[in-house]
Design an enzyme around this catalytic site. Sequence first.
Site, PDB file in Angstrom:
ATOM      1  N   TYR A  99      -4.717  14.120   1.465  1.00  0.00           N
ATOM      2  CA  TYR A  99      -3.089  14.346   1.183  1.00  0.00           C
ATOM      3  C   TYR A  99      -2.934  13.689  -0.462  1.00  0.00           C
ATOM      4  N   THR A 154       0.429  11.513  -5.034  1.00  0.00           N
ATOM      5  CA  THR A 154       0.621  10.455  -5.931  1.00  0.00           C
ATOM      6  C   THR A 154      -0.097  10.942  -7.174  1.00  0.00           C
ATOM      7  N   SER A 159       6.006   6.180  -6.395  1.00  0.00           N
ATOM      8  CA  SER A 159       7.190   6.497  -5.469  1.00  0.00           C
ATOM      9  C   SER A 159       8.157   7.288  -5.906  1.00  0.00           C
ATOM     10  N   GLY A 170      -6.681   8.983  -0.711  1.00  0.00           N
ATOM     11  CA  GLY A 170      -7.954   8.737  -0.132  1.00  0.00           C
ATOM     12  C   GLY A 170      -8.743   9.967   0.372  1.00  0.00           C
ATOM     13  N   ARG A 225     -11.042 -26.455  16.546  1.00  0.00           N
ATOM     14  CA  ARG A 225     -10.982 -27.416  15.438  1.00  0.00           C
ATOM     15  C   ARG A 225     -10.293 -28.673  15.660  1.00  0.00           C
ATOM     16  N   GLN A 280       1.083 -27.093  12.572  1.00  0.00           N
ATOM     17  CA  GLN A 280       0.232 -25.827  12.985  1.00  0.00           C
ATOM     18  C   GLN A 280       0.969 -24.827  13.853  1.00  0.00           C
ATOM     19  N   GLY A 336     -10.868 -24.801   5.031  1.00  0.00           N
ATOM     20  CA  GLY A 336     -12.092 -24.173   4.355  1.00  0.00           C
ATOM     21  C   GLY A 336     -12.632 -23.035   5.052  1.00  0.00           C
ATOM     22  N   THR A 391       2.121  -1.225   0.119  1.00  0.00           N
ATOM     23  CA  THR A 391       2.205  -0.466  -1.098  1.00  0.00           C
ATOM     24  C   THR A 391       2.163   1.186  -0.873  1.00  0.00           C
ATOM     25  N   GLU A 447       1.994   4.591   1.233  1.00  0.00           N
ATOM     26  CA  GLU A 447       2.939   5.185   2.298  1.00  0.00           C
ATOM     27  C   GLU A 447       4.322   4.708   1.939  1.00  0.00           C
TER      28      GLU A 447
HETATM   29  C1  LIG Z   1      12.269   8.490  -0.324  1.00  0.00           C
HETATM   30  C2  LIG Z   1      11.957   8.360  -1.829  1.00  0.00           C
HETATM   31  C3  LIG Z   1      12.106   7.039  -2.165  1.00  0.00           C
HETATM   32  C4  LIG Z   1      13.075   9.305  -2.697  1.00  0.00           C
HETATM   33  O1  LIG Z   1      13.022  10.594  -2.240  1.00  0.00           O
HETATM   34  P1  LIG Z   1      14.188  11.366  -3.168  1.00  0.00           P
HETATM   35  O2  LIG Z   1      14.240  10.928  -4.311  1.00  0.00           O
HETATM   36  O3  LIG Z   1      13.685  12.814  -2.667  1.00  0.00           O
HETATM   37  O4  LIG Z   1      15.398  11.142  -2.317  1.00  0.00           O
HETATM   38  P2  LIG Z   1      16.677  10.262  -2.728  1.00  0.00           P
HETATM   39  O5  LIG Z   1      16.488   8.876  -2.633  1.00  0.00           O
HETATM   40  O6  LIG Z   1      17.538  10.789  -3.731  1.00  0.00           O
HETATM   41  O7  LIG Z   1      17.419  10.349  -1.179  1.00  0.00           O
HETATM   42  C5  LIG Z   1      18.090  11.700  -0.928  1.00  0.00           C
HETATM   43  C6  LIG Z   1      18.469  11.739   0.338  1.00  0.00           C
HETATM   44  O8  LIG Z   1      17.179  11.955   1.263  1.00  0.00           O
HETATM   45  C7  LIG Z   1      17.106  11.085   2.239  1.00  0.00           C
HETATM   46  N1  LIG Z   1      15.748  10.919   2.626  1.00  0.00           N
HETATM   47  C8  LIG Z   1      14.747  10.393   1.765  1.00  0.00           C
HETATM   48  N2  LIG Z   1      13.400  10.712   2.324  1.00  0.00           N
HETATM   49  C9  LIG Z   1      13.784  11.038   3.554  1.00  0.00           C
HETATM   50  C10 LIG Z   1      12.790  11.392   4.805  1.00  0.00           C
HETATM   51  N3  LIG Z   1      11.613  11.031   4.301  1.00  0.00           N
HETATM   52  N4  LIG Z   1      13.299  11.830   5.748  1.00  0.00           N
HETATM   53  C11 LIG Z   1      14.631  12.077   5.732  1.00  0.00           C
HETATM   54  N5  LIG Z   1      15.576  11.754   4.837  1.00  0.00           N
HETATM   55  C12 LIG Z   1      15.128  11.245   3.504  1.00  0.00           C
HETATM   56  C13 LIG Z   1      17.698   9.847   1.738  1.00  0.00           C
HETATM   57  O9  LIG Z   1      18.100   8.798   2.871  1.00  0.00           O
HETATM   58  C14 LIG Z   1      19.094  10.454   1.062  1.00  0.00           C
HETATM   59  O10 LIG Z   1      20.053  10.847   1.839  1.00  0.00           O
HETATM   60  P3  LIG Z   1      21.595  10.547   1.682  1.00  0.00           P
HETATM   61  O11 LIG Z   1      21.610  11.513   0.508  1.00  0.00           O
HETATM   62  O12 LIG Z   1      22.101  11.062   3.113  1.00  0.00           O
HETATM   63  O13 LIG Z   1      21.654   9.232   1.506  1.00  0.00           O
HETATM   64  C15 LIG Z   1      10.684   9.320  -1.908  1.00  0.00           C
HETATM   65  O14 LIG Z   1      10.392   9.477  -3.325  1.00  0.00           O
HETATM   66  C16 LIG Z   1       9.628   8.558  -1.336  1.00  0.00           C
HETATM   67  O15 LIG Z   1       9.170   8.845  -0.302  1.00  0.00           O
HETATM   68  N6  LIG Z   1       8.868   7.781  -2.022  1.00  0.00           N
HETATM   69  C17 LIG Z   1       7.480   7.055  -1.487  1.00  0.00           C
HETATM   70  C18 LIG Z   1       6.292   7.862  -1.650  1.00  0.00           C
HETATM   71  C19 LIG Z   1       5.258   7.610  -0.543  1.00  0.00           C
HETATM   72  O16 LIG Z   1       5.539   7.118   0.394  1.00  0.00           O
HETATM   73  N7  LIG Z   1       4.024   7.994  -1.044  1.00  0.00           N
HETATM   74  C20 LIG Z   1       3.054   8.140  -0.153  1.00  0.00           C
HETATM   75  C21 LIG Z   1       1.939   8.836  -0.571  1.00  0.00           C
HETATM   76  S1  LIG Z   1       0.680   9.120   0.823  1.00  0.00           S
HETATM   77  C22 LIG Z   1      -0.197   7.358   0.793  1.00  0.00           C
HETATM   78  O17 LIG Z   1       0.149   6.645   0.059  1.00  0.00           O
HETATM   79  C23 LIG Z   1      -1.111   7.445   1.961  1.00  0.00           C
HETATM   80  C24 LIG Z   1      -1.513   6.116   2.326  1.00  0.00           C
HETATM   81  C25 LIG Z   1      -2.388   6.095   3.554  1.00  0.00           C
HETATM   82  C26 LIG Z   1      -3.304   4.879   3.684  1.00  0.00           C
HETATM   83  C27 LIG Z   1      -3.971   5.122   5.098  1.00  0.00           C
HETATM   84  C28 LIG Z   1      -3.194   4.699   6.186  1.00  0.00           C
HETATM   85  C29 LIG Z   1      -3.538   5.258   7.551  1.00  0.00           C
HETATM   86  C30 LIG Z   1      -2.843   4.594   8.676  1.00  0.00           C
HETATM   87  C31 LIG Z   1      -2.715   5.407   9.851  1.00  0.00           C
HETATM   88  C32 LIG Z   1      -3.213   6.759  10.029  1.00  0.00           C
HETATM   89  C33 LIG Z   1      -4.699   6.549  10.476  1.00  0.00           C
HETATM   90  C34 LIG Z   1      -4.956   7.924  11.412  1.00  0.00           C
HETATM   91  C35 LIG Z   1      -6.357   7.721  11.871  1.00  0.00           C
HETATM   92  C36 LIG Z   1      -6.541   8.859  12.735  1.00  0.00           C
HETATM   93  C37 LIG Z   1      -8.100   9.183  13.345  1.00  0.00           C
HETATM   94  O18 LIG Z   1      -8.724   8.601  13.002  1.00  0.00           O
HETATM   95  O19 LIG Z   1      -8.067   9.906  14.317  1.00  0.00           O
HETATM   96  C1  LIG Z   2      -5.046   1.703  -1.024  1.00  0.00           C
HETATM   97  C2  LIG Z   2      -4.084   2.909  -1.370  1.00  0.00           C
HETATM   98  C3  LIG Z   2      -4.214   4.093  -0.791  1.00  0.00           C
HETATM   99  C4  LIG Z   2      -3.487   5.320  -1.262  1.00  0.00           C
HETATM  100  N1  LIG Z   2      -3.664   6.384  -0.576  1.00  0.00           N
HETATM  101  C5  LIG Z   2      -2.776   7.372  -1.011  1.00  0.00           C
HETATM  102  C6  LIG Z   2      -3.288   8.893  -0.527  1.00  0.00           C
HETATM  103  O1  LIG Z   2      -4.007   9.174   0.084  1.00  0.00           O
HETATM  104  N2  LIG Z   2      -2.300   9.641  -1.008  1.00  0.00           N
HETATM  105  C7  LIG Z   2      -1.386   9.569  -1.953  1.00  0.00           C
HETATM  106  O2  LIG Z   2      -0.688  10.515  -2.429  1.00  0.00           O
HETATM  107  N3  LIG Z   2      -1.223   8.415  -2.289  1.00  0.00           N
HETATM  108  C8  LIG Z   2      -1.872   7.227  -2.011  1.00  0.00           C
HETATM  109  N4  LIG Z   2      -1.717   6.149  -2.430  1.00  0.00           N
HETATM  110  C9  LIG Z   2      -0.712   5.790  -3.572  1.00  0.00           C
HETATM  111  C10 LIG Z   2       0.475   5.168  -2.919  1.00  0.00           C
HETATM  112  O3  LIG Z   2       1.347   5.970  -2.163  1.00  0.00           O
HETATM  113  C11 LIG Z   2       1.565   4.704  -4.161  1.00  0.00           C
HETATM  114  O4  LIG Z   2       0.363   3.617  -4.799  1.00  0.00           O
HETATM  115  C12 LIG Z   2       2.831   4.014  -3.427  1.00  0.00           C
HETATM  116  O5  LIG Z   2       3.561   4.973  -3.182  1.00  0.00           O
HETATM  117  C13 LIG Z   2       3.576   3.259  -4.595  1.00  0.00           C
HETATM  118  O6  LIG Z   2       3.953   3.971  -5.703  1.00  0.00           O
HETATM  119  P1  LIG Z   2       3.644   3.643  -7.220  1.00  0.00           P
HETATM  120  O7  LIG Z   2       2.105   3.285  -7.195  1.00  0.00           O
HETATM  121  O8  LIG Z   2       4.158   4.605  -7.970  1.00  0.00           O
HETATM  122  O9  LIG Z   2       4.466   2.332  -7.295  1.00  0.00           O
HETATM  123  P2  LIG Z   2       5.648   1.970  -8.209  1.00  0.00           P
HETATM  124  O10 LIG Z   2       6.863   2.733  -7.921  1.00  0.00           O
HETATM  125  O11 LIG Z   2       5.338   2.152  -9.862  1.00  0.00           O
HETATM  126  O12 LIG Z   2       5.793   0.516  -8.029  1.00  0.00           O
HETATM  127  C14 LIG Z   2       5.830  -0.608  -9.001  1.00  0.00           C
HETATM  128  C15 LIG Z   2       7.011  -1.487  -9.040  1.00  0.00           C
HETATM  129  O13 LIG Z   2       8.276  -0.988  -9.421  1.00  0.00           O
HETATM  130  C16 LIG Z   2       9.232  -1.092  -8.236  1.00  0.00           C
HETATM  131  N5  LIG Z   2       9.949   0.108  -8.073  1.00  0.00           N
HETATM  132  C17 LIG Z   2       9.628   1.445  -8.330  1.00  0.00           C
HETATM  133  N6  LIG Z   2      10.971   2.223  -8.130  1.00  0.00           N
HETATM  134  C18 LIG Z   2      11.930   1.279  -8.111  1.00  0.00           C
HETATM  135  C19 LIG Z   2      13.365   1.579  -7.824  1.00  0.00           C
HETATM  136  N7  LIG Z   2      13.805   2.651  -7.780  1.00  0.00           N
HETATM  137  N8  LIG Z   2      14.182   0.285  -7.689  1.00  0.00           N
HETATM  138  C20 LIG Z   2      13.404  -0.771  -7.630  1.00  0.00           C
HETATM  139  N9  LIG Z   2      12.116  -1.011  -7.929  1.00  0.00           N
HETATM  140  C21 LIG Z   2      11.316  -0.071  -8.030  1.00  0.00           C
HETATM  141  C22 LIG Z   2       8.267  -1.407  -7.167  1.00  0.00           C
HETATM  142  O14 LIG Z   2       8.966  -2.022  -6.111  1.00  0.00           O
HETATM  143  C23 LIG Z   2       7.091  -2.321  -7.561  1.00  0.00           C
HETATM  144  O15 LIG Z   2       7.556  -3.559  -7.635  1.00  0.00           O
HETATM  145  C24 LIG Z   2      -2.574   5.077  -2.138  1.00  0.00           C
HETATM  146  C25 LIG Z   2      -2.404   3.750  -2.800  1.00  0.00           C
HETATM  147  C26 LIG Z   2      -3.065   2.684  -2.551  1.00  0.00           C
HETATM  148  C27 LIG Z   2      -2.902   1.326  -2.939  1.00  0.00           C
END
Ligand SMILES: CC(C)(COP(=O)(O)OP(=O)(O)OC[C@H]1O[C@@H](n2cnc3c(N)ncnc32)[C@H](O)[C@@H]1OP(=O)(O)O)[C@@H](O)C(=O)NCCC(=O)NCCSC(=O)CCCCCCCCCCCCCCC(=O)O
Ligand SMILES: Cc1cc2nc3c(=O)[nH]c(=O)nc-3n(C[C@H](O)[C@H](O)[C@H](O)COP(=O)(O)OP(=O)(O)OC[C@H]3O[C@@H](n4cnc5c(N)ncnc54)[C@H](O)[C@@H]3O)c2cc1C
Length: 627
Positions: free
Chosen positions: A135, A138, A144, A177, A310, A330, A401, A422, A424
């Site tokens: 996926y 980022t 974010s 990942g 312990r 504890q 320890g 951080t 998701e």
């Molecule tokens: C939400 C954001 C922060 C901002 O998005 P926007 O800028 O587009 O929106 P606004 O803030 O302007 O809001 C507008 C409006 O939209 C609404 N909104 C926003 N998001 C949503 C949503 N998701 N759904 C519905 N509505 C939404 C919001 O409320 C506003 O509404 P109003 O106008 O009414 O107020 C967005 O930028 C965001 O989400 N940022 C975060 C980015 C993020 O999360 N990135 C993740 C990347 S992927 C990643 O990190 C992967 C990591 C995975 C690590 C492993 C985990 C695995 C664990 C489980 C799975 C294992 C499975 C194994 C299975 C097996 O083995 O079988």
């Molecule tokens: C182990 C790991 C696995 C990952 N796997 C994936 C993956 O598979 N696919 C993928 O796409 N991504 C993946 N990511 C990326 C991950 O989703 C992002 O790192 C995460 O969404 C945070 O975004 P960022 O790094 O831009 O943090 P930033 O947004 O840069 O955060 C930095 C600081 O800024 C602050 N900040 C940011 N915006 C605001 C705001 N509007 N107001 C106030 N404070 C704010 C935050 O709170 C934080 O303190 C992974 C990350 C890690 C660490």
Amino acid sequence: MEGVDHLADERKKAEFNVEAMKIVWAGSQHNLEVSNRISKLVADDPAFRKDDRTMLPRKELFKNTLRKAAYAWKRINELRLSEEEASKLRFYVDETAYTDLHWGMFIPAIKGQGTDEQQRKWLPLAYKMQIIGCYAQTELGHGSNVQGLETTATFDPHTDEFVIHSPTLTSSKWWPGGLGKVSTHAVTYARLIIDGKDHGVHGFIVQLRSLEDHRPLPGITVGDIGMKFGNGAYNTMDNGVLRFDHVRIPRNQMLMKVSQVTREGKYKQSDVPRQLVYGTMVYVRQRIVADASCYLSRAVCIATRYSAVRRQFGSQNGGPETQVIDYKTQQSRLFPLLASAYAFRFVGEWLEWLYTDVMQRLQANDFSTLPEAHACTAGLKSLTTSVTADGIEECRKLCGGHGYLCTSGLPELFAVYVPACTYEGDNIVLLLQVARFLMKTVSQIGTGKQPVGTIAYMGRIEHLMQCRCNVQRGFAELSADLVEAAVAHCQLIVVSKFIEKLQQDIPGEGVKQQLEALCGIYYLSLLHKHQGDFLATSYLTPKQSALANDQLRALYSKVRPNAIALVDAFNYSDHFLSSILGRYDGNVYPKLYEAAWKDPLNESVVPDGYHEYVRPLLKQQLHTARL
Ligand SMILES: CC(C)(COP(=O)(O)OP(=O)(O)OC[C@H]1O[C@@H](n2cnc3c(N)ncnc32)[C@H](O)[C@@H]1OP(=O)(O)O)[C@@H](O)C(=O)NCCC(=O)NCCSC(=O)CCCCCCCCCCCCCCC(=O)O
Ligand SMILES: Cc1cc2nc3c(=O)[nH]c(=O)nc-3n(C[C@H](O)[C@H](O)[C@H](O)COP(=O)(O)OP(=O)(O)OC[C@H]3O[C@@H](n4cnc5c(N)ncnc54)[C@H](O)[C@@H]3O)c2cc1C
């Protein structure tokens, strides 16, 4: 001594049916049966050994992870395991790997955002692992802020293709990942550009590597981003970097359930919220909440068993010293975490129901509960991961320890878990989403729109709305306070779902009573922690606050005799816990001593380097005059 249960006396104190509690924890008799069977399958297979992970150099560690994932897949097919059993097997293998993202994000993204035709084409390949996906959302410059992503997908009407390109260094995909060394395909998020117009971020299926020789395809630069926090831990995962140099893909590889691009290059946005493009993140956030209860319960199990083993101080007339679990300090650190593990289990069950309900509503184009689902998944993911990460560290400290030894299992558990605060969604960014949802609810009060569901309680603050203050103004200024309000809102959800769980029929002698005690510990420890707010707002009088604290201590005493049985109910094998401090039999000291000598450093009595670097010091002739 081998074969002796050093915790037998503790287990005899239990005042409830542990086997019945195991079913409550597992969610059903069926889940417990599957968990027992698959957990044993993994624990009994030496191929899934994991006690060497923290000592392997990265390349060896990673190759070993590939071996385990391939062997797991072989066993899944040999045994014809169901999807549920296969997922459980990967869970009990307990090793972050590219499969997490293949099964946990790549496939859900196609299921959630692909058309039926796209699902028919790509899912069979993915389910058979004939392609391996990740996926890729980022970027180096944005994580974010999804709307700030820079990768472009420009439609070329002459060839009916999208041109995927990384226009800047900061547009490099960074973190996904499974991307670094393994994935052959990615769901990639890019700005859709048609005829110069930017239509925002959409998902695209892009092949990255050849299915023949695994080499990156033309225009693709891809690799691993390097070592991460801790030994072993998340270094079994190839988080990657990816750049596109004008890579062409067919138009039908844009995920088109939410919006479409016609052959003529016309952009069509279905009459669905654009945020459905974020649907995979919502799905994983609700999974992460369930995961939090697993990780927290593992740490609590280790710390609780060790706290009963312990003994320190308190010996009377040469008698045994006091079990540290009997110290109120504890208990005040450990039992709220035990209660949180159960609380998160139950709120995770509810959140899975909420997510399923929202998905069913979406099928009928009913988007009414989408905002609440977003707020709940975002807020509970933030709350449960923060508490769990801090809780694992607290459990390490609760073990003194020995908690700092890798053989305790706690350092690696912490290292592999903390990124959950951080990934998701950064936890603060997600809480700000909840705050926005709460403020929007407040602004609608008085307009006749009554809040329902998890915000129904806000209907009672209408009197505050007489001022009709402009909730938009000052959001940024008050964001730190609003984040605290968001946490409080999520805590209210956790407590209310725990209470709702207790209102269900819970079989088993004494089981409900124990859960009631844990629920009391959960909310009273929260009340204790935030009593300042309750007193300052006159929601509590000082006398009531003191009574609450007295009741909390009383509940600690009620839970104390049941503590070991309550963590036994998690039903974790010694293999899964991978912790000498958390052994079921409590046989800690002999096993700690035995394990020390297995460390490679003890392969030689005189360490490598002695002759070059230590002996010269010891034998140095003092050329300077003695002072
Ligand atoms: C939400 C954001 C922060 C901002 O998005 P926007 O800028 O587009 O929106 P606004 O803030 O302007 O809001 C507008 C409006 O939209 C609404 N909104 C926003 N998001 C949503 C949503 N998701 N759904 C519905 N509505 C939404 C919001 O409320 C506003 O509404 P109003 O106008 O009414 O107020 C967005 O930028 C965001 O989400 N940022 C975060 C980015 C993020 O999360 N990135 C993740 C990347 S992927 C990643 O990190 C992967 C990591 C995975 C690590 C492993 C985990 C695995 C664990 C489980 C799975 C294992 C499975 C194994 C299975 C097996 O083995 O079988
Ligand atoms: C182990 C790991 C696995 C990952 N796997 C994936 C993956 O598979 N696919 C993928 O796409 N991504 C993946 N990511 C990326 C991950 O989703 C992002 O790192 C995460 O969404 C945070 O975004 P960022 O790094 O831009 O943090 P930033 O947004 O840069 O955060 C930095 C600081 O800024 C602050 N900040 C940011 N915006 C605001 C705001 N509007 N107001 C106030 N404070 C704010 C935050 O709170 C934080 O303190 C992974 C990350 C890690 C660490």
